[in-house]
Motif scaffolding. Structure first.
Motif, PDB file in Angstrom:
ATOM      1  N   GLU A 274       0.793  -1.225   0.000  1.00 16.57           N
ATOM      2  CA  GLU A 274       0.000   0.000   0.000  1.00 16.57           C
ATOM      3  C   GLU A 274       0.831   1.283   0.000  1.00 16.57           C
ATOM      4  O   GLU A 274       0.341   2.333  -0.401  1.00 16.57           O
ATOM      5  N   THR A 275       2.089   1.224   0.443  1.00 14.57           N
ATOM      6  CA  THR A 275       2.918   2.437   0.477  1.00 14.57           C
ATOM      7  C   THR A 275       3.648   2.688  -0.840  1.00 14.57           C
ATOM      8  O   THR A 275       4.330   3.694  -0.987  1.00 14.57           O
ATOM      9  N   VAL A 276       3.506   1.770  -1.798  1.00 17.03           N
ATOM     10  CA  VAL A 276       4.076   1.939  -3.139  1.00 17.03           C
ATOM     11  C   VAL A 276       2.979   2.485  -4.041  1.00 17.03           C
ATOM     12  O   VAL A 276       1.858   1.983  -4.034  1.00 17.03           O
ATOM     13  N   SER A 277       3.297   3.513  -4.801  1.00 13.29           N
ATOM     14  CA  SER A 277       2.308   4.099  -5.714  1.00 13.29           C
ATOM     15  C   SER A 277       2.020   3.161  -6.873  1.00 13.29           C
ATOM     16  O   SER A 277       2.846   2.309  -7.224  1.00 13.29           O
ATOM     17  N   ALA A 278       0.867   3.316  -7.489  1.00 15.24           N
ATOM     18  CA  ALA A 278       0.523   2.511  -8.664  1.00 15.24           C
ATOM     19  C   ALA A 278       1.565   2.725  -9.759  1.00 15.24           C
ATOM     20  O   ALA A 278       1.970   1.790 -10.449  1.00 15.24           O
ATOM     21  N   ARG A 279       1.991   3.968  -9.926  1.00 18.56           N
ATOM     22  CA  ARG A 279       3.060   4.344 -10.858  1.00 18.56           C
ATOM     23  C   ARG A 279       4.122   5.043 -10.027  1.00 18.56           C
ATOM     24  O   ARG A 279       3.979   6.220  -9.705  1.00 18.56           O
TER      25      ARG A 279
ATOM     26  N   GLN B  84       5.297  13.015 -11.964  1.00 14.25           N
ATOM     27  CA  GLN B  84       4.342  13.636 -11.049  1.00 14.25           C
ATOM     28  C   GLN B  84       4.654  13.321  -9.589  1.00 14.25           C
ATOM     29  O   GLN B  84       4.003  13.826  -8.689  1.00 14.25           O
ATOM     30  N   GLY B  85       5.673  12.483  -9.345  1.00 12.41           N
ATOM     31  CA  GLY B  85       6.066  12.122  -7.989  1.00 12.41           C
ATOM     32  C   GLY B  85       5.281  10.934  -7.466  1.00 12.41           C
ATOM     33  O   GLY B  85       4.154  10.690  -7.872  1.00 12.41           O
ATOM     34  N   ALA B  86       5.907  10.191  -6.585  1.00  7.50           N
ATOM     35  CA  ALA B  86       5.267   9.054  -5.930  1.00  7.50           C
ATOM     36  C   ALA B  86       4.811   9.518  -4.544  1.00  7.50           C
ATOM     37  O   ALA B  86       5.524  10.257  -3.867  1.00  7.50           O
ATOM     38  N   THR B  87       3.657   9.090  -4.114  1.00 10.03           N
ATOM     39  CA  THR B  87       3.082   9.556  -2.863  1.00 10.03           C
ATOM     40  C   THR B  87       4.045   9.444  -1.684  1.00 10.03           C
ATOM     41  O   THR B  87       4.192  10.381  -0.905  1.00 10.03           O
ATOM     42  N   ASN B  88       4.721   8.319  -1.548  1.00 11.11           N
ATOM     43  CA  ASN B  88       5.632   8.102  -0.417  1.00 11.11           C
ATOM     44  C   ASN B  88       7.103   8.211  -0.793  1.00 11.11           C
ATOM     45  O   ASN B  88       7.971   7.823  -0.026  1.00 11.11           O
ATOM     46  N   GLY B  89       7.395   8.716  -1.977  1.00 16.05           N
ATOM     47  CA  GLY B  89       8.764   8.988  -2.378  1.00 16.05           C
ATOM     48  C   GLY B  89       9.596   7.772  -2.728  1.00 16.05           C
ATOM     49  O   GLY B  89       9.195   6.624  -2.536  1.00 16.05           O
ATOM     50  N   THR B  90      10.774   8.063  -3.279  1.00 12.26           N
ATOM     51  CA  THR B  90      11.746   7.056  -3.682  1.00 12.26           C
ATOM     52  C   THR B  90      13.095   7.523  -3.150  1.00 12.26           C
ATOM     53  O   THR B  90      13.419   8.705  -3.233  1.00 12.26           O
ATOM     54  N   ARG B  91      13.874   6.603  -2.604  1.00 14.35           N
ATOM     55  CA  ARG B  91      15.193   6.938  -2.083  1.00 14.35           C
ATOM     56  C   ARG B  91      16.227   5.946  -2.605  1.00 14.35           C
ATOM     57  O   ARG B  91      15.917   4.782  -2.807  1.00 14.35           O
TER      58      ARG B  91
ATOM     59  N   ARG C 115      20.854   0.585  -2.197  1.00 11.46           N
ATOM     60  CA  ARG C 115      19.527   0.225  -1.697  1.00 11.46           C
ATOM     61  C   ARG C 115      18.527   1.242  -2.222  1.00 11.46           C
ATOM     62  O   ARG C 115      18.666   2.430  -1.989  1.00 11.46           O
ATOM     63  N   VAL C 116      17.539   0.753  -2.956  1.00 11.46           N
ATOM     64  CA  VAL C 116      16.464   1.575  -3.493  1.00 11.46           C
ATOM     65  C   VAL C 116      15.231   1.312  -2.646  1.00 11.46           C
ATOM     66  O   VAL C 116      14.842   0.159  -2.455  1.00 11.46           O
ATOM     67  N   GLU C 117      14.634   2.390  -2.141  1.00  6.34           N
ATOM     68  CA  GLU C 117      13.436   2.250  -1.313  1.00  6.34           C
ATOM     69  C   GLU C 117      12.261   2.928  -1.999  1.00  6.34           C
ATOM     70  O   GLU C 117      12.354   4.076  -2.441  1.00  6.34           O
ATOM     71  N   LEU C 118      11.174   2.187  -2.098  1.00  3.75           N
ATOM     72  CA  LEU C 118       9.923   2.691  -2.655  1.00  3.75           C
ATOM     73  C   LEU C 118       8.987   2.890  -1.473  1.00  3.75           C
ATOM     74  O   LEU C 118       8.410   1.922  -0.973  1.00  3.75           O
ATOM     75  N   GLY C 119       8.876   4.117  -1.003  1.00  4.83           N
ATOM     76  CA  GLY C 119       8.100   4.373   0.194  1.00  4.83           C
ATOM     77  C   GLY C 119       8.832   3.871   1.430  1.00  4.83           C
ATOM     78  O   GLY C 119      10.005   3.494   1.363  1.00  4.83           O
ATOM     79  N   PRO C 120       8.132   3.804   2.568  1.00  5.59           N
ATOM     80  CA  PRO C 120       8.790   3.466   3.830  1.00  5.59           C
ATOM     81  C   PRO C 120       8.996   1.978   4.110  1.00  5.59           C
ATOM     82  O   PRO C 120       9.731   1.636   5.023  1.00  5.59           O
TER      83      PRO C 120
END
Length: 110
Positions: free
Chosen positions: A37-42, A61-68, A87-92
């Motif tokens: 749920e913390t990963v955006s659809a796109r 347009q950005g991802a709701t929970n960001g990318t690091r 390490r790539v993080e998609l959201g928390p």
């Protein structure tokens, strides 16, 4: 190759893979991200260039929970070079370790 929790996603040279929960937008990644749920659809894209470099870009347009990448917050629509062990993080809650990319410098993908 992205690896996490016994799962992996191959990104062959010369290809782009989309990361997100949408089965139509990110068919390869959505197989194991659909319930996150913390990963955006796109969320983001990964490009593995023919010369072996790899780049990750958060959707424009950005991802709701960001990318690091290694705790560095990505700016939407700006490619960041990936190296082995990053390490790539998609959201928390979702993270991947990068394996199998070349270490030689190359310019960002077009």
């Amino acid at each position: 190759m992205f690896r996490t929790g016994g799962r992996h996603l191959d990104v062959p040279r010369g290809t782009e893979v989309r990361l997100g929960r949408s089965g139509s937008w990110a068919p390869e990644a959505s197989a194991f991200l659909a319930d996150e749920e913390t990963v955006s659809a796109r969320h983001a894209t990964v490009v593995h260039t023919a010369d072996g470099a790899a780049w990750v870009t958060e959707v424009p347009q950005g991802a709701t929970n960001g990318t690091r990448v290694n705790d560095r917050v990505l700016v939407p629509d700006r490619a960041v070079r990936l190296r082995n062990g990053d390490r790539v993080e998609l959201g928390p809650r979702v993270g991947f370790v990068v394996r199998g990319v070349e270490d030689e410098p190359a310019g960002p993908p077009d």
